[in-house]
Design a protein around this motif. Sequence first.
Motif, PDB file in Angstrom:
ATOM      1  N   VAL A   1       1.468  14.013 -13.621  1.00  0.00           N
ATOM      2  CA  VAL A   1       2.988  13.483 -12.956  1.00  0.00           C
ATOM      3  C   VAL A   1       2.600  13.893 -11.463  1.00  0.00           C
ATOM      4  O   VAL A   1       2.215  15.004 -11.013  1.00  0.00           O
ATOM      5  CB  VAL A   1       3.859  14.549 -13.498  1.00  0.00           C
ATOM      6  CG1 VAL A   1       5.272  14.177 -12.769  1.00  0.00           C
ATOM      7  CG2 VAL A   1       4.107  14.258 -15.025  1.00  0.00           C
ATOM      8  N   HIS A   2       3.068  12.735 -10.763  1.00  0.00           N
ATOM      9  CA  HIS A   2       2.960  12.688  -9.444  1.00  0.00           C
ATOM     10  C   HIS A   2       4.091  12.286  -8.581  1.00  0.00           C
ATOM     11  O   HIS A   2       4.905  11.653  -9.334  1.00  0.00           O
ATOM     12  CB  HIS A   2       1.889  11.432  -8.976  1.00  0.00           C
ATOM     13  CG  HIS A   2       1.940  11.123  -7.516  1.00  0.00           C
ATOM     14  ND1 HIS A   2       1.727  12.063  -6.485  1.00  0.00           N
ATOM     15  CD2 HIS A   2       2.246   9.966  -7.125  1.00  0.00           C
ATOM     16  CE1 HIS A   2       1.775  11.440  -5.304  1.00  0.00           C
ATOM     17  NE2 HIS A   2       2.101  10.141  -5.670  1.00  0.00           N
ATOM     18  N   LEU A   3       4.629  13.222  -7.727  1.00  0.00           N
ATOM     19  CA  LEU A   3       5.765  12.786  -6.676  1.00  0.00           C
ATOM     20  C   LEU A   3       5.222  12.549  -5.310  1.00  0.00           C
ATOM     21  O   LEU A   3       4.401  12.896  -4.746  1.00  0.00           O
ATOM     22  CB  LEU A   3       6.243  14.150  -6.519  1.00  0.00           C
ATOM     23  CG  LEU A   3       7.679  14.631  -7.264  1.00  0.00           C
ATOM     24  CD1 LEU A   3       7.365  14.973  -8.557  1.00  0.00           C
ATOM     25  CD2 LEU A   3       8.098  15.968  -6.325  1.00  0.00           C
ATOM     26  N   HIS A   4       5.642  11.252  -4.918  1.00  0.00           N
ATOM     27  CA  HIS A   4       5.949  10.725  -3.827  1.00  0.00           C
ATOM     28  C   HIS A   4       6.456  11.696  -2.869  1.00  0.00           C
ATOM     29  O   HIS A   4       7.548  12.604  -3.318  1.00  0.00           O
ATOM     30  CB  HIS A   4       6.312   9.183  -3.672  1.00  0.00           C
ATOM     31  CG  HIS A   4       5.577   8.414  -4.226  1.00  0.00           C
ATOM     32  ND1 HIS A   4       5.462   7.055  -3.742  1.00  0.00           N
ATOM     33  CD2 HIS A   4       4.992   8.302  -5.532  1.00  0.00           C
ATOM     34  CE1 HIS A   4       4.635   6.388  -4.597  1.00  0.00           C
ATOM     35  NE2 HIS A   4       4.127   6.877  -5.670  1.00  0.00           N
ATOM     36  N   GLY A   5       6.477  11.565  -1.543  1.00  0.00           N
ATOM     37  CA  GLY A   5       7.257  12.257  -0.666  1.00  0.00           C
ATOM     38  C   GLY A   5       6.835  13.522  -0.292  1.00  0.00           C
ATOM     39  O   GLY A   5       6.533  13.834   1.126  1.00  0.00           O
TER      40      GLY A   5
ATOM     41  N   ILE B   1       0.809  -1.203  -0.002  1.00  0.00           N
ATOM     42  CA  ILE B   1       0.133  -0.007  -0.043  1.00  0.00           C
ATOM     43  C   ILE B   1       0.928   0.979  -0.111  1.00  0.00           C
ATOM     44  O   ILE B   1       1.911   1.291   0.791  1.00  0.00           O
ATOM     45  CB  ILE B   1      -1.062  -0.035   1.083  1.00  0.00           C
ATOM     46  CG1 ILE B   1      -1.781  -1.170   1.265  1.00  0.00           C
ATOM     47  CG2 ILE B   1      -1.698   1.395   1.092  1.00  0.00           C
ATOM     48  CD1 ILE B   1      -2.858  -1.201   2.469  1.00  0.00           C
ATOM     49  N   HIS B   2       0.354   2.166  -0.734  1.00  0.00           N
ATOM     50  CA  HIS B   2       1.266   3.531  -0.936  1.00  0.00           C
ATOM     51  C   HIS B   2       0.051   4.625  -0.284  1.00  0.00           C
ATOM     52  O   HIS B   2      -0.953   4.446  -0.668  1.00  0.00           O
ATOM     53  CB  HIS B   2       1.448   3.802  -2.321  1.00  0.00           C
ATOM     54  CG  HIS B   2       1.726   5.141  -2.573  1.00  0.00           C
ATOM     55  ND1 HIS B   2       2.818   5.849  -1.962  1.00  0.00           N
ATOM     56  CD2 HIS B   2       1.351   6.211  -3.312  1.00  0.00           C
ATOM     57  CE1 HIS B   2       2.844   7.092  -2.134  1.00  0.00           C
ATOM     58  NE2 HIS B   2       1.972   7.323  -2.935  1.00  0.00           N
ATOM     59  N   TRP B   3       0.724   5.408   0.264  1.00  0.00           N
ATOM     60  CA  TRP B   3      -0.161   6.654   1.029  1.00  0.00           C
ATOM     61  C   TRP B   3       0.034   7.914   0.167  1.00  0.00           C
ATOM     62  O   TRP B   3       0.887   8.557   0.565  1.00  0.00           O
ATOM     63  CB  TRP B   3       0.148   6.920   2.371  1.00  0.00           C
ATOM     64  CG  TRP B   3       0.389   5.437   3.199  1.00  0.00           C
ATOM     65  CD1 TRP B   3       1.676   4.833   3.429  1.00  0.00           C
ATOM     66  CD2 TRP B   3      -0.574   4.647   3.642  1.00  0.00           C
ATOM     67  NE1 TRP B   3       1.333   3.673   4.126  1.00  0.00           N
ATOM     68  CE2 TRP B   3       0.046   3.426   4.428  1.00  0.00           C
ATOM     69  CE3 TRP B   3      -1.998   4.674   3.849  1.00  0.00           C
ATOM     70  CZ2 TRP B   3      -0.599   2.375   4.695  1.00  0.00           C
ATOM     71  CZ3 TRP B   3      -2.725   3.789   4.292  1.00  0.00           C
ATOM     72  CH2 TRP B   3      -2.012   2.355   4.797  1.00  0.00           C
ATOM     73  N   HIS B   4      -1.065   7.881  -0.781  1.00  0.00           N
ATOM     74  CA  HIS B   4      -0.817   9.097  -1.714  1.00  0.00           C
ATOM     75  C   HIS B   4      -0.908  10.328  -1.234  1.00  0.00           C
ATOM     76  O   HIS B   4      -1.929  10.502  -0.620  1.00  0.00           O
ATOM     77  CB  HIS B   4      -1.802   8.696  -3.085  1.00  0.00           C
ATOM     78  CG  HIS B   4      -1.454   9.784  -3.971  1.00  0.00           C
ATOM     79  ND1 HIS B   4      -1.256   9.296  -5.306  1.00  0.00           N
ATOM     80  CD2 HIS B   4      -1.793  11.052  -4.101  1.00  0.00           C
ATOM     81  CE1 HIS B   4      -1.268  10.299  -6.087  1.00  0.00           C
ATOM     82  NE2 HIS B   4      -1.564  11.388  -5.308  1.00  0.00           N
ATOM     83  N   GLY B   5       0.132  11.251  -1.270  1.00  0.00           N
ATOM     84  CA  GLY B   5       0.188  12.580  -0.908  1.00  0.00           C
ATOM     85  C   GLY B   5       0.650  12.853   0.611  1.00  0.00           C
ATOM     86  O   GLY B   5       1.184  13.927   0.799  1.00  0.00           O
ATOM     87  N   LEU B   6       1.002  11.691   1.406  1.00  0.00           N
ATOM     88  CA  LEU B   6       1.375  11.640   2.612  1.00  0.00           C
ATOM     89  C   LEU B   6       2.907  11.828   2.712  1.00  0.00           C
ATOM     90  O   LEU B   6       3.625  11.171   1.768  1.00  0.00           O
ATOM     91  CB  LEU B   6       0.810  10.580   3.279  1.00  0.00           C
ATOM     92  CG  LEU B   6      -0.570  10.576   4.021  1.00  0.00           C
ATOM     93  CD1 LEU B   6      -1.068   9.030   4.887  1.00  0.00           C
ATOM     94  CD2 LEU B   6      -1.069  11.815   4.469  1.00  0.00           C
TER      95      LEU B   6
HETATM   96 CU    CU Z   1       2.004   8.812  -4.099  1.00  0.00          CU
END
Ligand code: CU
Length: 508
Positions: free
Chosen positions: A437-441, A113-118
């Motif tokens: 385009v999305h950046l994790h982190g 699971i990835h916590w998108h935006g966190l």
């Molecule tokens: Cu994400």
Amino acid sequence: MINRRQFLYLAGAGAASVLNLHGLPFAKTTLAASKKSDFSPDVELSLRAKPAEVDIFPGQPTTVWRYSGQVIKGDPSNLMHLDQSFLGPIIRVRQRQKVRIHFKNDLPARSIIHWHGLHVPASMDGHPKDVIPTGETFTYEFEILNRAGTYWYHPHPHGRTGHQVYGGLAGLFLVTDAEEEKLNLPNEGLDIPLVIQDRVFNHDNQLVYLPRGMHDSMTGMLGDTICVNGSPEFKLSVSTRAYRLRILNGSNSRIYKLAWSDGTPLTVIATDGGLLEKPIEKKYVVLGPAERIELWADFSQYAVGTSLELVSKYFEPAMQGSALGPRRGMTGSDMLPNGAPFSVLKINVATKETETRSLPRKLSEIERYQRADTDNADNPRQFSFFMRHMHGLINGRTFRMQEVGADERIRLNSTEVWELANDDRRMGMMMPMPHPVHLHGKQFQVVERSGALHSGYVDEGWKDTVLLMPGERARIVTNFTDYTGMFLYHCHILEHGDMGMMRNYLIT
Ligand code: CU
Ligand code: C2O
Ligand code: CU
């Protein structure tokens, strides 16, 4: 007469492509190594992913993949369950809370699971290298550093993210904080989550993924049935009051150009990373995959009995003239191409109630970045996104699990400007595609941008995903604080990410 779904089936829209979401081939029970740490959680949850059957249409239930959750420690309100929805429970926590989540994988596939935006440590971010096999558990521990906002969670196994999210694995992750609470925004029954997704269902009510194989991977999976919170017939019954509508575009690849059917402007109060400084009015809002907006929707001007729709309006899809589409009218994606107009949800003003709230003039404090504030103001990092030979590329490179290029290394605590470009057109792609385009982190700010759908973008707030239509470019600024390690950045058309339009960046 045959209806649309029968037509799909009869046209042979991939009897073989019907999602095989059934049963587990084997059930290995490996107990997670119980973790010894001094982390003491305020909230402890379990999330379990497994195949499930839900009633979406009359008749045969639909097999989906579904997260179910339980509160181990905390308040029952930390999880909100959506009945009969294939979506995961809504996680609700406060800023500064320490959260522990046990993810149990009971899918017949690897997942994470990835916590998108966190903003979480790299080891807690759900990188595809951290996938766990069937039967195993991954325990996450992190502190909520984000400001109040509408975030979300979804699987991130490389090459399979599109398939798993499409199968039903996604949920909202809501954060609240003191700044937000002071505003007394519409809450409880007046705070409505709306997750918009498109799907193709066959004659047997089953989900169909990529009916045209590679063609659908190239365009991204597009469905002809619009679901809100997992329901294709979503209706909202409201009273004559103000509501907070939290909208997530949880679709694999569809872009929405949202507007009210009666021409009333949308009042936007928040973006991906939470509240704007002040509300802004928009004739329409263009929302790419993974993006969120929050609306202040005041129905006090309407008479009881009024019906209203949230619609998606026509836009130039920019990816026509497909050299790959052999026949038209055969599948979901052809019946409802990106840019086609449709109704998203129906609202019925059902009851009279007195409004007690007014829209705050000021919502929050946002420190706006200038390009000049950055450590590389004169030399933005350049990232060019394009497809070639069925591969998704960033600066000409496809995803490698552990690979970090020289241009992908970042110093901790630096503030940087990145220039993101959709270069499909420049690279001579026959079928140029949008690339959200999305950046994790980290959340970022969009400081400059060119673009055709410009008036529909909400660039005034914190963002983690920025939609780039063919030929568009945007400059974003963020500071890379708190955590070192490897984070992803990628196109959030999930099929493009799965085809390799994804890379690591490394903070040291
Ligand atoms: Cu994400
Ligand atoms: Cu929702 Cu890697 O993203
Ligand atoms: Cu893309």
